[in-house]
Scaffold this motif. Sequence first.
Motif, PDB file in Angstrom:
ATOM      1  N   LYS A 474       0.837  -1.219  -0.046  1.00 47.36           N
ATOM      2  CA  LYS A 474       0.045   0.150  -0.011  1.00 47.36           C
ATOM      3  C   LYS A 474       0.826   1.464   0.152  1.00 47.36           C
ATOM      4  O   LYS A 474       2.005   1.095   0.102  1.00 47.36           O
ATOM      5  N   SER A 475       0.061   2.336  -0.153  1.00 46.80           N
ATOM      6  CA  SER A 475       1.017   3.728   0.042  1.00 46.80           C
ATOM      7  C   SER A 475       1.754   3.822   1.232  1.00 46.80           C
ATOM      8  O   SER A 475       1.339   3.443   2.200  1.00 46.80           O
ATOM      9  N   SER A 480      -3.584   4.940   5.407  1.00 45.72           N
ATOM     10  CA  SER A 480      -4.798   4.364   4.376  1.00 45.72           C
ATOM     11  C   SER A 480      -4.118   4.063   3.163  1.00 45.72           C
ATOM     12  O   SER A 480      -2.814   4.194   2.947  1.00 45.72           O
ATOM     13  N   GLY A 481      -4.753   3.410   2.182  1.00 44.44           N
ATOM     14  CA  GLY A 481      -4.302   3.213   0.807  1.00 44.44           C
ATOM     15  C   GLY A 481      -4.145   4.535  -0.168  1.00 44.44           C
ATOM     16  O   GLY A 481      -3.840   4.181  -1.246  1.00 44.44           O
ATOM     17  N   ASP A 482      -4.811   5.596   0.427  1.00 40.83           N
ATOM     18  CA  ASP A 482      -4.952   6.660  -0.250  1.00 40.83           C
ATOM     19  C   ASP A 482      -3.564   7.736   0.239  1.00 40.83           C
ATOM     20  O   ASP A 482      -3.516   8.195   1.090  1.00 40.83           O
ATOM     21  N   PHE A 492     -11.981   4.682   8.045  1.00 35.47           N
ATOM     22  CA  PHE A 492     -11.873   4.572   6.470  1.00 35.47           C
ATOM     23  C   PHE A 492     -11.915   2.969   6.179  1.00 35.47           C
ATOM     24  O   PHE A 492     -11.716   2.057   6.787  1.00 35.47           O
ATOM     25  N   ILE A 493     -12.111   2.904   4.584  1.00 33.35           N
ATOM     26  CA  ILE A 493     -12.246   1.527   4.228  1.00 33.35           C
ATOM     27  C   ILE A 493     -11.106   1.160   3.453  1.00 33.35           C
ATOM     28  O   ILE A 493     -10.335   1.934   2.687  1.00 33.35           O
ATOM     29  N   LEU A 494     -10.233   0.086   3.772  1.00 31.85           N
ATOM     30  CA  LEU A 494      -8.922  -0.376   3.090  1.00 31.85           C
ATOM     31  C   LEU A 494      -9.481  -1.295   1.762  1.00 31.85           C
ATOM     32  O   LEU A 494      -9.999  -2.407   1.925  1.00 31.85           O
ATOM     33  N   PRO A 495      -9.440  -0.681   0.423  1.00 31.79           N
ATOM     34  CA  PRO A 495      -9.636  -1.504  -0.581  1.00 31.79           C
ATOM     35  C   PRO A 495      -8.702  -2.642  -1.060  1.00 31.79           C
ATOM     36  O   PRO A 495      -7.314  -2.221  -1.127  1.00 31.79           O
ATOM     37  N   VAL A 496      -9.128  -3.917  -0.993  1.00 33.72           N
ATOM     38  CA  VAL A 496      -7.990  -4.804  -1.366  1.00 33.72           C
ATOM     39  C   VAL A 496      -8.486  -5.165  -3.070  1.00 33.72           C
ATOM     40  O   VAL A 496      -9.402  -5.793  -3.239  1.00 33.72           O
ATOM     41  N   GLU A 497      -7.374  -4.978  -3.733  1.00 27.66           N
ATOM     42  CA  GLU A 497      -7.735  -5.006  -5.192  1.00 27.66           C
ATOM     43  C   GLU A 497      -7.270  -6.561  -5.659  1.00 27.66           C
ATOM     44  O   GLU A 497      -8.222  -6.949  -6.609  1.00 27.66           O
TER      45      GLU A 497
END
Length: 541
Positions: A474-475, A480-482, A492-497
């Motif tokens: 992640k970043s 966060s991932g942003d 916040f929501i952590l998006p798993v791609e």
Amino acid sequence: MRPILDIAAALDLHPDALMCYGEHMAKLRLSALPKKEAKPKGKIILVSAINPTRSGEGKTTVSIGLAQGLARIGQRVALALREPSLGPIFGVKGGGTGGDRCQLEPSTRINMHFTGDLHAIGAAHNLLAALLDNAIHFRSELDLEHRQVFWRRVLDVNDRALRQTVIGLGGRLNGVPRETGFDITAASEVMAILCLSEDLADLKARLGRILVGFDRAGNAVTAQSLQATGAMAALLQDAILPNLVQSTEGVPAFVHGGPFGNIAHGCNSVIATRTAAACADFAVTEAGFGFDLGAEKFFDIKCRSSGLWPSVVVLVVTARALRIHGGGDPASPGPIQEIERGLAHLEHHVHSVRAFGFEPVIAINCFEGDTQQELATIEKGCTQLGLTAALFTGYTDGGAGAEALAHAVIAAVAQSTPPVRYLYDLDSPPEEKIAAIARTIYGASHIELSRTARKDLERIRSLGYDQLPICIAKSHLSLSGDPTLGNHLSKFILPVESVRIAAGAGYLLVLTGDIVTMPGLPHDPAAHRIDLSEDGEIMGI
């Protein structure tokens, strides 16, 4: 610089134990490496940081300075650090060996090709890719499904144009056309394998377990089934040996392996860390980027795999990082409220350190332009959190600027013996392991799995890889991932791609947000300022 034989002698290493690369660099021979069964005598000091700015917060500089400070107060100390990658050297950072009076030497050699480890890793990785495509071309008995191959190639230069490619064009003689791409060498699973291996036997076993794709029946195809293991190991014959160099003030430094912390596990090799702890009373090591990335992986992946465990955690904090997490400009001081707001970010990382059973020692890395009011505000914030903090001026003062930090670290080691504590159990489902990291270390409310990630996890369970530890990509600029969201976030929501199987390294690689495994160069890359003089000296690093 002192001759490398003198540096080795300070650790009671005989000249016969070394494979010298000139007067100032060497590798330790296999016969000189400590056995994995032997408990190291030295205390391991882990240096990590809060989430950095794009330029970094001087974690390597602090690690080197702390080791020099420990040496100045009479301690026998060695460093165990990562090798720089050419990607950030020619890209954003322009070098990765510390700074000014806290550097690894010979810095230009280490920053460029060093002893060739990264080239050997890239060659081994790409050999496997070539053997894989060769098996597809000749329709080997493995019956590979070329649309189910996910082993990419690597290159140790930031090159965004190679993230997605098509190979095999030009007719039957050139192979089978398929989509693939390049990752940076620091993200290679071979790099992770080298850094987690205990010895040659472990290296070969891990290489053999690399999962490269599937056959037409849906069965896994590995490097071992491609008969690639022996040749790959041969290319890594010298790369597995730790490199010995020195700091500006002559502290021995084992510099070995360089996986990125934002897209790999971010720690130097187990072999180098174990060797440093076997040769010295204190071994100073670091984990890439912020505590949320490198340090979490240090505990849950590196320590779990090796049985090593640190005695103290040092957390690097800077005024400029707190400014940006407080909504300000990292380049120049603003209202003191920016620092005060940014302290919530520090507090979150402190809670993360405590989750592993440690009370961190805070190293306040001082930069030119920091105001006394800012530094005093940080010290006050640390006091309110019940933490020991020390100002670090090693960049300009060398080891003398790290003596206060060195004394604080020694006191912390004497005060407690941290228990071995991981963040999750290996037998928990992968979704629960990912969520445990996201909630406890990042502060997320929950994770959100993409359709691709769900399919990945279904396959992981069917193949029996669901009990591996988790390595989240992640970043590094945000919890966060942003990367644009600073400070301490909540709910916040952590998006798993997607989720990749790194069976040889022994973990599941979880890609979040918009993370990429091949970085790009910035608008004004450091390569513009690097040159070779008429006397053959490298300039600009």
